[in-house]
Design a protein around this motif. Structure first.
Motif, mmCIF file in Angstrom:
data_model
loop_
_atom_site.group_PDB
_atom_site.id
_atom_site.type_symbol
_atom_site.label_atom_id
_atom_site.label_comp_id
_atom_site.label_asym_id
_atom_site.label_seq_id
_atom_site.Cartn_x
_atom_site.Cartn_y
_atom_site.Cartn_z
ATOM 1 N N TRP A 41 0.842 -1.203 0.000
ATOM 2 C CA TRP A 41 0.000 0.000 0.000
ATOM 3 C C TRP A 41 0.872 1.246 0.000
ATOM 4 O O TRP A 41 0.613 2.201 -0.737
ATOM 5 N N ASN A 42 1.909 1.252 0.838
ATOM 6 C CA ASN A 42 2.820 2.397 0.881
ATOM 7 C C ASN A 42 3.585 2.543 -0.431
ATOM 8 O O ASN A 42 3.784 3.658 -0.916
ATOM 9 N N ALA A 43 4.029 1.417 -1.002
ATOM 10 C CA ALA A 43 4.756 1.477 -2.267
ATOM 11 C C ALA A 43 3.870 2.042 -3.377
ATOM 12 O O ALA A 43 4.346 2.800 -4.235
ATOM 13 N N ALA A 44 2.573 1.693 -3.352
ATOM 14 C CA ALA A 44 1.648 2.191 -4.366
ATOM 15 C C ALA A 44 1.452 3.700 -4.263
ATOM 16 O O ALA A 44 1.096 4.351 -5.251
ATOM 17 N N HIS A 45 1.671 4.251 -3.067
ATOM 18 C CA HIS A 45 1.496 5.688 -2.858
ATOM 19 C C HIS A 45 2.823 6.450 -2.858
ATOM 20 O O HIS A 45 2.866 7.627 -2.501
ATOM 21 N N LEU A 46 3.893 5.760 -3.257
ATOM 22 C CA LEU A 46 5.198 6.418 -3.343
ATOM 23 C C LEU A 46 5.184 7.420 -4.497
ATOM 24 O O LEU A 46 4.760 7.104 -5.604
#
Length: 866
Positions: A41-46
């Motif tokens: 999820w965090n990687a997708a919002h990087l």
């Protein structure tokens, strides 16, 4: 970890971690599953995070001068728009061209992030002319405020351009085009927001397409979103929307109630697009754009291509692992863990408050490479346990964990320390790459040392006997190879190998001295020579005298120095020296233009093309130039000398800097002028080159010191230190010689490669020596021990090298030149590190390994193995 402590530490660590991984594996997998979802999820919002200042070595004296005078004389973050007539022999003095130039100037002026005080073109009021008439002097804007596209006015503009002495700078040499200068602000002074370089680059490209594309695309809101209502025209574009339009994040300039222009982001799925005719299209012109922001945008646009290479890399590695393991499902296990390590890396990067810089887009590839390297070693030993000892999936995974967990973690910690040395380079983007890579190593420890052993316990082996036979038949192919290579442990052969390696090392040292610090090619090295950006750059260099590369030297003196003849004369001499330096196209300084004005006061008589010695006359000559001209500051205590260079190659920059230093050394001690380097984009490059030249040997030294400490902590023996470190050192120096032959300079993008490749290469040596040490300790002869070592781990080293080589050699097809360079360099280094470890390590072991001591240590439990 050494001696008894090494054995005790290993056993204690295994006793602590083994239950978590094996006895509570279901619980561990569920925990890792939910953590992976969180990281994904965090990687997708990087977000992309590019920045001009990250490219600067902020502690360097040049950059301190750059920052000191940035507000007065501008920085190096310029964007140039060259509007060129397509028709050969045509000129700019026609109504259609002038209309497009006027619109282009306005478009640039209103771009978010542009410093409007530093936008300059024929249509801006800072471009003026001066002439001598019967009544005295007459001057004004080159294009009058009452401009109308009449033939008389166009001829008047032609005359004004000639009088303003701007041909070659704002107007092309043959007057078939004109330039719009602009400068970007890193931080918006009104909103305090950091400039979004990728969004700005796309807006800059839209400016180009607005005038050269016959079609226009209107994007209207399909529902209320942000400050837009359903049906509102959100933005217009001039490039094909493409299939991915719905996934794009459109940056839209919006002016709020306070009149502040800022970017608002609207997702493509909230927009509907309609194609209409473009009213601003001019088929007779082309626009060429250069600038750091445009480079960032072009690199970011190539990200999709980079992702496709990522997919190809994964597919090639999977095929190789399928052949190696004999099972497509088992081949997926180390590969999927490698992919998850990249997901974790990107997730940790966002959690730590970072974005992904386009210049660091290759770090995830390196994380995947290191992860695959360790995954192949673990899987290879698991296969060995299944085939040789006929263990089941669970038992084989447990035995592999006990055998490799300490060497594996040692190798990873060595990688962390190696990458940490890159932090010694005081350039923001390089340090960010190092931090990014270390986050990746943390992810690898989780995914390879915990997740992969768990998954291997579930690895399906439907027909165990058939599976074992595949492993044994594959190993049988390599048996003669291992037997042949093991002859290197014989003293005579080992001596020949070491003499040959010493010769290669000496040649690498000698050839590596030719390694250039900086760029070796024209244009922007991150992009291919035939890229649109580099073709634009080449066109501007051809058409204008100023080129696209500027070095500004600041002449510091006393207040009101511009009306002091000795000061002005000194600056003029300096400018003359620079004009006659190889690689300099032209110069611009206050004394040069003051001579033109003084000449005009004397009826343009050529003999008066000089600086007046009288202060009163100098006042008259320089008062025509306000501080907005960029040629002097408010009290005239600092005056920049603009040096327009032919290119930014390392040799060109070195020669110009050498000439500046030589001139300064020739000045009298009591000279009233101090020449300070440097601002401008070439000044930034000169500072970066200087920092790299100073820090590169230091980084290499500390890299090997820290790796040596880690290796010593692991093996606590001189033999282990030499056997692991010597092959690594040879390949590192060999890479410099290879860079000379490939014409790749040592620069910001290539400097970290030595550390990255060494970090991966040290894994080979650690895994090989740990098994060799154990086999010798069991009482085998050195030759038999090395043959058995190659049987156990040699095939994994070779497959790893092939997998890594296959993963990066595809980069040679990339549209990014720095990815091509890295692909070539890393392919060579990955394979060379494997060859060096397999060939040189046993040769050093022949002379340094103490067989009796290892046997005693093994008997005492100081060396643990299967």
């Amino acid at each position: 970890m050494s001696g008894d402590a090494r054995g005790r530490f290993s056993q204690a660590y295994i006793r602590l971690t083994e239950p978590i991984i094996f006895q509570k594996r279901a619980r561990t997998l569920w925990v890792l599953f939910f953590m992976t979802l969180f990281m994904a999820w965090n990687a997708a919002h990087l977000k992309t995070d590019a920045g001009f200042e990250k490219q600067l070595p902020l502690g360097h004296p040049y950059i301190q001068i750059f920052k000191q005078y940035q507000q007065e004389f501008g920085g190096a973050n310029t964007v140039l728009f060259a509007l060129i007539q397509k028709e050969e022999g045509g000129d700019i003095y026609n109504a259609d061209y002038m209309s497009t130039l006027r619109k282009l100037t306005d478009s640039v002026f209103f771009l978010p992030g542009i410093d409007r005080a530093r936008v300059s073109s024929l249509f801006t009021p800072d471009v003026r002319y001066l002439e001598v008439v019967e009544e005295g002097f007459q001057g004004g804007n080159v294009i009058p405020a009452d401009y109308q596209p009449t033939e008389e006015m166009l001829q008047r503009i032609r005359s004004n351009v000639s009088k303003a002495k701007i041909i070659g700078r704002l107007v092309a040499n043959d007057q078939n085009g004109a330039m719009v200068f602009s400068e970007l602000l890193e931080i918006d002074p009104l909103t305090g927001q950091k400039l979004d370089y990728v969004a700005t680059a796309h807006l800059i490209e839209d400016v180009r397409q607005r005038y050269i594309n016959p079609a226009m695309y209107e994007y209207r809101a399909t529902r209320d979103v942000g400050s837009f209502k359903k049906g509102d025209l959100v933005t217009t574009g001039y490039s094909e929307p493409g299939r991915m339009m719905k996934l794009k994040n459109f940056a839209v300039p919006v002016t709020n109630a306070d009149g502040i222009s800022q970017l608002e982001y609207v997702r493509g799925w909230n927009l509907d697009v309609t194609k209409v005719e473009n009213p601003d299209y001019n088929p007779k012109v082309d626009i060429h754009i250069v600038g750091f922001a445009k480079v960032v945008g072009d690199i970011a646009d190539a990200t999709l291509e980079v992702v496709s290479f990522f997919a190809i890399t994964i597919f090639l590695i999977w095929l190789l692992l399928w052949w190696y393991t004999g099972s497509p499902l088992i081949a997926l296990l180390p590969l999927s863990c490698g992919i998850l390590a990249v997901v974790w890396e990107l997730g940790i990067l966002r959690l730590a408050g970072y974005g992904l810089d386009p210049f660091a887009i290759l770090v995830p590839f390196l994380v995947l490479s290191i992860s695959v390297s360790h995954g192949i070693q673990i899987t290879s030993f698991w296969l060995y346990e299944v085939a040789e000892h006929k263990l089941g999936s669970f038992e084989a995974s447990q035995a592999t964990y006990r055998r490799l967990v300490i060497p594996g973690i040692t190798a990873l910690l060595t990688n962390v320390v190696g990458f940490g040395t890159i932090l010694l380079i005081p350039i923001g983007i390089v340090q960010e790459m190092a931090i990014n890579a270390m986050f990746g190593l943390v992810a690898i420890i989780v995914c390879k040392k915990i997740l992969l052993p768990c998954l291997l316990t579930y690895a399906p082996v439907k027909d165990p006997e058939k599976f074992r036979q595949h492993q044994l038949s594959r190993d049988a192919i390599f048996t003669p190879v291992w037997r042949g290579i093991s002859v290197i442990t014989e003293p005579k052969v080992a001596g020949v190998v070491l003499v040959a390696s010493a010769a290669v090392f000496g040649w690498s040292q000698w050839k590596g001295q030719e390694l250039a610090i900086g760029e070796l090619h024209n244009g922007v090295p991150e992009l291919r020579p035939d890229s649109r950006y580099n073709l634009d750059s080449e066109k501007i260099v051809q058409e204008f005298a100023i080129g696209v590369d500027i070095l500004k030297v600041i002449a510091e003196n006393k207040a009101d120095g511009c009306i002091d003849y000795p000061i002005m004369e000194e600056i003029d001499r300096f400018a003359w020296r620079m004009r006659n330096t190889a690689g300099v196209q032209s110069t611009l300084s206050l004394p040069e233009v003051a001579k033109v004005v003084f000449n005009a006061f004397n009826e343009t008589n050529p003999k008066w093309q000089v600086l007046p010695r009288n202060s009163g006359a100098l006042v008259v000559a320089v008062q025509q130039f306000p501080t907005s001209s960029g040629l002097l500051n408010k009290d005239c205590s600092a005056m920049p000398i603009f040096i327009f260079t032919a290119d930014h190659k390392a040799d060109t920059i070195d020669e110009i800097v050498r000439q500046v230093e030589q001139f300064r050394s020739e000045q009298d001690k009591d000279s009233p002028v101090t020449f300070k380097l440097a601002t401008g984009n070439v000044g930034v490059m000169a500072a970066a080159n200087d920092v790299i030249e100073v820090t590169e040997p230091r980084v290499l030294l500390w890299l090997f010191v820290f790796i040596a400490l880690c290796v010593w902590a692991s093996f606590r023996s001189l033999a282990g230190l030499i056997c692991v470190l010597a092959p690594l050192a040879l390949v590192s120096y060999l890479s410099y010689a290879v860079m000379v032959y490939l014409k790749i300079g040592m620069k910001v993008s290539t400097l970290p490669v030595a550390a990255f490749a060494a970090g991966i290469g040290v894994d080979y040596g650690i895994y090989i020596y740990s098994v060799l040490e154990e086999c010798v300790g069991k009482g085998m002869t050195l030759r038999k021990a090395y043959e058995q070592t190659l049987h156990q781990t040699g095939k994994a080293v070779i497959v790893t090298a092939l997998a890594l080589g296959a993963s990066v050699c595809t980069w040679m097809l990339s549209g990014l030149q720095f990815q091509v360079d890295m692909g070539i360099l890393l392919t060579i280094m990955f394979i060379a590190n494997a060859v060096a470890a397999v060939v040189l390590l046993p040769a050093f072991a022949c002379f340094f390994v103490n067989r009796e001591q290892l046997m005693a240590d093994y008997s005492a439990g100081k060396i643990t193995g299967h």
